[in-house]
Design a protein around this motif. Structure first.
Motif, PDB file in Angstrom:
ATOM      1  N   PRO A   6       0.810  -1.223   0.000  1.00  0.00           N
ATOM      2  CA  PRO A   6       0.000   0.000   0.000  1.00  0.00           C
ATOM      3  C   PRO A   6       0.837   1.265   0.000  1.00  0.00           C
ATOM      4  CG  PRO A   6      -0.904  -1.630   1.523  1.00  0.00           C
ATOM      5  CD  PRO A   6       0.436  -2.138   1.076  1.00  0.00           C
ATOM      6  N   THR A   7       1.956   1.264   0.776  1.00  0.00           N
ATOM      7  CA  THR A   7       2.804   2.450   0.823  1.00  0.00           C
ATOM      8  C   THR A   7       3.425   2.736  -0.530  1.00  0.00           C
ATOM      9  OG1 THR A   7       3.306   2.034   3.139  1.00  0.00           O
ATOM     10  CG2 THR A   7       4.800   3.475   1.936  1.00  0.00           C
ATOM     11  N   LEU A   8       3.929   1.703  -1.201  1.00  0.00           N
ATOM     12  CA  LEU A   8       4.542   1.904  -2.501  1.00  0.00           C
ATOM     13  C   LEU A   8       3.509   2.279  -3.547  1.00  0.00           C
ATOM     14  CD1 LEU A   8       7.128  -1.010  -2.529  1.00  0.00           C
ATOM     15  CD2 LEU A   8       7.547   1.417  -2.190  1.00  0.00           C
ATOM     16  N   ALA A   9       2.309   1.708  -3.440  1.00  0.00           N
ATOM     17  CA  ALA A   9       1.257   2.077  -4.388  1.00  0.00           C
ATOM     18  C   ALA A   9       0.885   3.547  -4.231  1.00  0.00           C
ATOM     19  CB  ALA A   9       0.025   1.197  -4.175  1.00  0.00           C
ATOM     20  N   ALA A 127       0.828  -1.045 -11.624  1.00  0.00           N
ATOM     21  CA  ALA A 127       0.559  -2.081 -10.631  1.00  0.00           C
ATOM     22  C   ALA A 127       1.861  -2.532  -9.983  1.00  0.00           C
ATOM     23  CB  ALA A 127      -0.133  -3.264 -11.299  1.00  0.00           C
ATOM     24  N   PHE A 128       1.789  -2.781  -8.677  1.00  0.00           N
ATOM     25  CA  PHE A 128       2.970  -3.272  -7.954  1.00  0.00           C
ATOM     26  C   PHE A 128       2.518  -4.204  -6.841  1.00  0.00           C
ATOM     27  CE2 PHE A 128       6.066  -3.175  -4.534  1.00  0.00           C
ATOM     28  CZ  PHE A 128       7.243  -3.455  -5.209  1.00  0.00           C
ATOM     29  N   ASN A 129       2.996  -5.435  -6.881  1.00  0.00           N
ATOM     30  CA  ASN A 129       2.764  -6.377  -5.783  1.00  0.00           C
ATOM     31  C   ASN A 129       1.274  -6.491  -5.431  1.00  0.00           C
ATOM     32  OD1 ASN A 129       3.775  -8.264  -4.015  1.00  0.00           O
ATOM     33  ND2 ASN A 129       4.051  -6.809  -2.346  1.00  0.00           N
ATOM     34  N   ASP A 130       0.446  -6.640  -6.470  1.00  0.00           N
ATOM     35  CA  ASP A 130      -1.001  -6.837  -6.325  1.00  0.00           C
ATOM     36  C   ASP A 130      -1.749  -5.579  -5.906  1.00  0.00           C
ATOM     37  OD1 ASP A 130      -0.649  -9.502  -7.004  1.00  0.00           O
ATOM     38  OD2 ASP A 130      -0.521 -10.160  -4.911  1.00  0.00           O
ATOM     39  N   TYR A 131      -1.107  -4.409  -5.963  1.00  0.00           N
ATOM     40  CA  TYR A 131      -1.783  -3.161  -5.629  1.00  0.00           C
ATOM     41  C   TYR A 131      -1.555  -2.129  -6.733  1.00  0.00           C
ATOM     42  CZ  TYR A 131      -2.815  -4.590  -0.825  1.00  0.00           C
ATOM     43  OH  TYR A 131      -3.312  -5.233   0.279  1.00  0.00           O
ATOM     44  N   VAL A 132      -2.471  -1.172  -6.799  1.00  0.00           N
ATOM     45  CA  VAL A 132      -2.302  -0.046  -7.708  1.00  0.00           C
ATOM     46  C   VAL A 132      -2.728   1.221  -6.966  1.00  0.00           C
ATOM     47  CG1 VAL A 132      -4.619  -0.343  -8.726  1.00  0.00           C
ATOM     48  CG2 VAL A 132      -2.851   0.871 -10.006  1.00  0.00           C
ATOM     49  N   GLY A 133      -1.935   2.271  -7.094  1.00  0.00           N
ATOM     50  CA  GLY A 133      -2.283   3.542  -6.478  1.00  0.00           C
ATOM     51  C   GLY A 133      -3.342   4.255  -7.306  1.00  0.00           C
ATOM     52  N   THR A 134      -4.400   4.728  -6.669  1.00  0.00           N
ATOM     53  CA  THR A 134      -5.509   5.355  -7.379  1.00  0.00           C
ATOM     54  C   THR A 134      -5.854   6.697  -6.740  1.00  0.00           C
ATOM     55  OG1 THR A 134      -7.306   4.413  -6.033  1.00  0.00           O
ATOM     56  CG2 THR A 134      -6.457   3.065  -7.847  1.00  0.00           C
ATOM     57  N   PRO A 153     -22.574  18.436   0.958  1.00  0.00           N
ATOM     58  CA  PRO A 153     -21.745  17.228   0.922  1.00  0.00           C
ATOM     59  C   PRO A 153     -21.860  16.509  -0.423  1.00  0.00           C
ATOM     60  CG  PRO A 153     -23.020  17.353   2.959  1.00  0.00           C
ATOM     61  CD  PRO A 153     -23.544  18.434   2.060  1.00  0.00           C
ATOM     62  N   LEU A 154     -20.764  15.929  -0.853  1.00  0.00           N
ATOM     63  CA  LEU A 154     -20.729  15.173  -2.096  1.00  0.00           C
ATOM     64  C   LEU A 154     -20.277  13.751  -1.799  1.00  0.00           C
ATOM     65  CD1 LEU A 154     -18.915  17.776  -4.392  1.00  0.00           C
ATOM     66  CD2 LEU A 154     -21.341  17.169  -4.483  1.00  0.00           C
ATOM     67  N   ALA A 155     -20.869  12.790  -2.492  1.00  0.00           N
ATOM     68  CA  ALA A 155     -20.450  11.398  -2.380  1.00  0.00           C
ATOM     69  C   ALA A 155     -19.679  11.019  -3.637  1.00  0.00           C
ATOM     70  CB  ALA A 155     -21.659  10.479  -2.215  1.00  0.00           C
ATOM     71  N   PHE A 156     -18.602  10.267  -3.463  1.00  0.00           N
ATOM     72  CA  PHE A 156     -17.829   9.842  -4.627  1.00  0.00           C
ATOM     73  C   PHE A 156     -17.740   8.319  -4.670  1.00  0.00           C
ATOM     74  CE2 PHE A 156     -14.613  10.325  -1.295  1.00  0.00           C
ATOM     75  CZ  PHE A 156     -13.868   9.162  -1.427  1.00  0.00           C
ATOM     76  N   HIS A 157     -17.617   7.799  -5.897  1.00  0.00           N
ATOM     77  CA  HIS A 157     -17.446   6.369  -6.141  1.00  0.00           C
ATOM     78  C   HIS A 157     -16.242   6.209  -7.064  1.00  0.00           C
ATOM     79  CE1 HIS A 157     -21.517   5.156  -4.637  1.00  0.00           C
ATOM     80  NE2 HIS A 157     -21.733   6.448  -4.876  1.00  0.00           N
ATOM     81  N   LEU A 158     -15.344   5.320  -6.704  1.00  0.00           N
ATOM     82  CA  LEU A 158     -14.170   5.044  -7.520  1.00  0.00           C
ATOM     83  C   LEU A 158     -14.092   3.539  -7.731  1.00  0.00           C
ATOM     84  CD1 LEU A 158     -11.699   6.312  -8.913  1.00  0.00           C
ATOM     85  CD2 LEU A 158     -10.407   5.897  -6.816  1.00  0.00           C
ATOM     86  N   LEU A 159     -14.131   3.098  -9.005  1.00  0.00           N
ATOM     87  CA  LEU A 159     -14.205   1.693  -9.350  1.00  0.00           C
ATOM     88  C   LEU A 159     -12.965   1.262 -10.129  1.00  0.00           C
ATOM     89  CD1 LEU A 159     -17.168   2.489  -8.707  1.00  0.00           C
ATOM     90  CD2 LEU A 159     -17.883   1.013 -10.580  1.00  0.00           C
ATOM     91  N   PRO A 207      -4.472   3.189  -2.239  1.00  0.00           N
ATOM     92  CA  PRO A 207      -4.067   1.982  -2.956  1.00  0.00           C
ATOM     93  C   PRO A 207      -5.238   1.013  -3.011  1.00  0.00           C
ATOM     94  CG  PRO A 207      -3.218   1.930  -0.724  1.00  0.00           C
ATOM     95  CD  PRO A 207      -3.876   3.278  -0.884  1.00  0.00           C
ATOM     96  N   MET A 208      -5.456   0.399  -4.156  1.00  0.00           N
ATOM     97  CA  MET A 208      -6.517  -0.592  -4.301  1.00  0.00           C
ATOM     98  C   MET A 208      -5.881  -1.922  -4.693  1.00  0.00           C
ATOM     99  SD  MET A 208      -9.493   1.667  -6.205  1.00  0.00           S
ATOM    100  CE  MET A 208     -10.801   0.459  -5.940  1.00  0.00           C
ATOM    101  N   ARG A 209      -6.347  -2.968  -4.047  1.00  0.00           N
ATOM    102  CA  ARG A 209      -5.805  -4.300  -4.331  1.00  0.00           C
ATOM    103  C   ARG A 209      -6.394  -4.837  -5.636  1.00  0.00           C
ATOM    104  NH1 ARG A 209      -6.845  -9.640  -3.807  1.00  0.00           N
ATOM    105  NH2 ARG A 209      -5.030 -10.971  -3.377  1.00  0.00           N
ATOM    106  N   ILE A 210      -5.535  -5.455  -6.435  1.00  0.00           N
ATOM    107  CA  ILE A 210      -5.977  -6.097  -7.663  1.00  0.00           C
ATOM    108  C   ILE A 210      -6.481  -7.487  -7.304  1.00  0.00           C
ATOM    109  CG2 ILE A 210      -5.285  -6.907  -9.945  1.00  0.00           C
ATOM    110  CD1 ILE A 210      -3.043  -4.802  -9.847  1.00  0.00           C
ATOM    111  N   PRO A 211      -7.758  -7.775  -7.531  1.00  0.00           N
ATOM    112  CA  PRO A 211      -8.303  -9.077  -7.122  1.00  0.00           C
ATOM    113  C   PRO A 211      -7.642 -10.229  -7.878  1.00  0.00           C
ATOM    114  CG  PRO A 211     -10.065  -7.505  -7.563  1.00  0.00           C
ATOM    115  CD  PRO A 211      -8.796  -6.890  -8.065  1.00  0.00           C
TER     116      PRO A 211
END
Length: 241
Positions: A6-9, A127-134, A153-159, A207-211
């Motif tokens: 997560p840190t590297l992502a 992508a790095f080690n199953d993670y990607v920084g988003t 207030p605003l709601a956000f969705h990131l996919l 960071p989001m994990r790549i499934p």
């Protein structure tokens, strides 16, 4: 090594936001057309025939709609034909839209309000080690009415979305599988008198994990922002240049 991913992502994402850094290895929504709608297909994981159906609904070829394929967990659980790509995120999304889990394929189209001008940006690094920084950021229009709307207030969705080309993996139509989702809200803008005419910028990085099973080179981001009434005021999707 996985505990530092997560840190590297996050570091990779920081580089993405730098103007010249990783110019050849990052993806963003910069320079892409603003989507006019979300075209969401919900497919039951129990329905093997739905995946390869040549008659799968799709927007017109000249539409700038964002297409999403949600694989909804089925009654057969892990034994369902499409269970490997099923996402539990599909269930709250269906609930938010007031729809029940389908037994085959269900389609929902949501317009993006073009009058609510503002700039939404999504970006991700390598992508790095199953993670990607988003990352996702939103800058509302400086127009007075838009500033007032953006004060709520605003709601956000990131996919994190995997695009599967037609003719591969047993699908005859292009698929855009939702692999994971991150959502949250940005609180009401607080402005000082000195900065009241300056547009507020909201930003979130993660960071989001790549499934398992997803191919990193096929991934991109889709994001949108909703106001308090649920109206989508901006949407964006990344491309890799």
């Amino acid at each position: 090594m996985k505990n530092i991913a997560p840190t590297l992502a996050s570091l990779l994402l920081t580089l993405v936001h730098a103007p010249q850094a990783l110019a050849q290895a990052s993806c963003s929504s910069d320079g892409t057309p603003k989507p006019v709608a979300l075209f969401e297909r919900f497919i039951s994981a129990d329905c093997a025939a739905c995946w390869g159906d040549a008659a799968t609904p799709a927007p017109s070829t000249n539409s700038s709609a964002v297409v999403l394929d949600w694989i909804v967990p089925g009654t057969a659980g892990d034994d369902a034909p499409l269970s490997a790509a099923a996402s539990t995120d599909a269930l709250p999304r269906l609930q938010a839209l007031g729809r029940k889990p389908p037994t085959s394929t269900d389609v929902h189209i949501t317009s993006v309000d073009g009058a609510a001008s503002g700039r939404l940006r999504v970006a991700h690094g390598v992508a790095f080690n199953d993670y990607v920084g988003t990352g996702i950021s939103f800058t509302p229009s400086p127009a007075p009415m838009q500033r007032q709307a953006a004060a709520a207030p605003l709601a956000f969705h990131l996919l994190l979305v995997e695009t599967i080309p037609a003719g591969t993996d047993d699908t005859v139509v292009p698929r855009h599988i939702v692999r994971s989702q991150f959502e949250g809200s940005w609180p009401q803008a607080q402005r000082s008198e000195r900065n009241k005419d300056r547009p507020r910028v909201w930003m979130e990085t993660r960071p989001m994990r790549i499934p398992d099973g997803a191919q990193a080179e096929r991934l991109h981001l889709v994001g949108w922002v909703q106001d308090a009434s649920g109206r989508i005021v901006a949407a964006a999707q990344s491309i890799c240049r």
